[in-house]
Design an enzyme around this catalytic site. Structure first.
Site, PDB file in Angstrom:
ATOM      1  N   HIS A 155       0.837  -1.198   0.000  1.00  0.00           N
ATOM      2  CA  HIS A 155       0.000   0.000   0.000  1.00  0.00           C
ATOM      3  C   HIS A 155       0.872   1.248   0.000  1.00  0.00           C
ATOM      4  CE1 HIS A 155      -3.166  -2.837   1.229  1.00  0.00           C
ATOM      5  NE2 HIS A 155      -4.012  -1.933   0.775  1.00  0.00           N
TER       6      HIS A 155
ATOM      7  N   LYS B 178      -0.316   4.636   4.657  1.00  0.00           N
ATOM      8  CA  LYS B 178      -1.255   3.718   5.306  1.00  0.00           C
ATOM      9  C   LYS B 178      -0.747   3.346   6.689  1.00  0.00           C
ATOM     10  CE  LYS B 178      -3.933  -0.526   4.657  1.00  0.00           C
ATOM     11  NZ  LYS B 178      -5.181   0.175   5.039  1.00  0.00           N
TER      12      LYS B 178
END
Length: 266
Positions: free
Chosen positions: A158, A162
């Site tokens: 990600h 995140k």
């Protein structure tokens, strides 16, 4: 259950409330709602001051209870943080407003608060609203069952902002694997030094880099072969669209606890 007959069925008119409007996903939900016929953003709130988004004014999140009473939305869509999401769900339970949340990272206390709210209103919690991820999860369960004894490794990637690792989607996939393979009961996060695989392990690897929207790969290996199942999200819009699908379905459901599979299987 009184939801629509089909997963793609939408109300003629759906009034949505959006929390975390200034965040990545809040903005995507508002933009997706603006582009979708028959959907209106009845209200949007954020904890910090935020300029209008796609023509929608954003109010202070502290006014949520009053705004729910004034604007009477059909459903609230939440992508925020565990503490705020639980608080918003409790506010919606008092107001009688259904809740769709894609927030992840809840501890047992936060999940219990959501469960309590679901006794008063329909509440749908999902770690991922991409239909492709739902298909991936089903494929993973079937594949893991078909190759008993194979090693399993999960890698997720990600963007660098995140917070939770591994991702909520990764944790959901891991639970899917464990539901099929009772012999896999230890999650090993990364490997370092002298670290050969031991029986019962699932390897888990979280990568954070750049602006990657989301990638999840499940690797099965054994008997001189490997099988890799992967999902990649091109942009966050796919999650916003899925959340609106869930919102349209949930708006007419009975109080209770739901997940995205309920929408897809309707």
């Amino acid at each position: 259950m009184s939801g629509p007959d089909g997963a793609d069925a939408l109300r003629d008119s759906l009034r949505v409330a959006v929390t975390g409007a200034g965040g990545r996903m809040g903005r995507e939900v508002i933009a997706a709602a603006a582009a979708r016929e028959g959907v209106t953003v009845a209200l949007a709130v954020n904890r910090t001051a935020t300029d209008p988004i796609a023509g929608v004014d954003v109010a202070d999140a502290g006014r949520l209870a009053d705004l729910l009473a004034e604007r009477d939305p059909d459903v609230l869509v939440d992508f925020t943080g565990p503490e705020s999401a639980a608080s918003y769900a409790e506010t919606c339970a008092e107001a009688g407003v259904p809740v769709v949340t894609g927030t992840t990272g809840f501890d047992s206390s936060g999940t219990a608060r959501l469960r309590d709210a679901s006794r008063s209103v329909p509440l749908l919690k999902a770690s991922n609203f991409a239909r492709g991820v739902a298909a991936l999860r089903r494929a993973v369960r079937e594949a893991v069952a078909a190759v008993p004894g194979y090693d399993v490794e999960l890698t997720e990637t990600h963007h660098n902002g995140k917070r939770d690792a591994p991702s909520g989607t990764a944790k959901t996939i891991l639970a899917d694997v464990e539901s099929v393979r009772g012999d896999l009961d230890e999650r090993v996060h990364g490997r370092e030094g002298d670290a050969p695989r031991r029986p019962g392990e699932i390897g888990v690897h979280a990568r954070r880099a750049g602006d990657v929207t989301g990638e999840h790969e499940v690797l099965l290996a054994g008997n001189r072969e490997t099988l890799s199942l992967t999902h990649r999200a091109g942009d966050r819009g796919v999650f916003a669209e899925g959340a609106l699908d869930a919102a349209a379905w949930l708006a007419d459901a009975d109080p209770g606890w739901y997940d995205f599979d309920d929408v897809l299987d309707a």
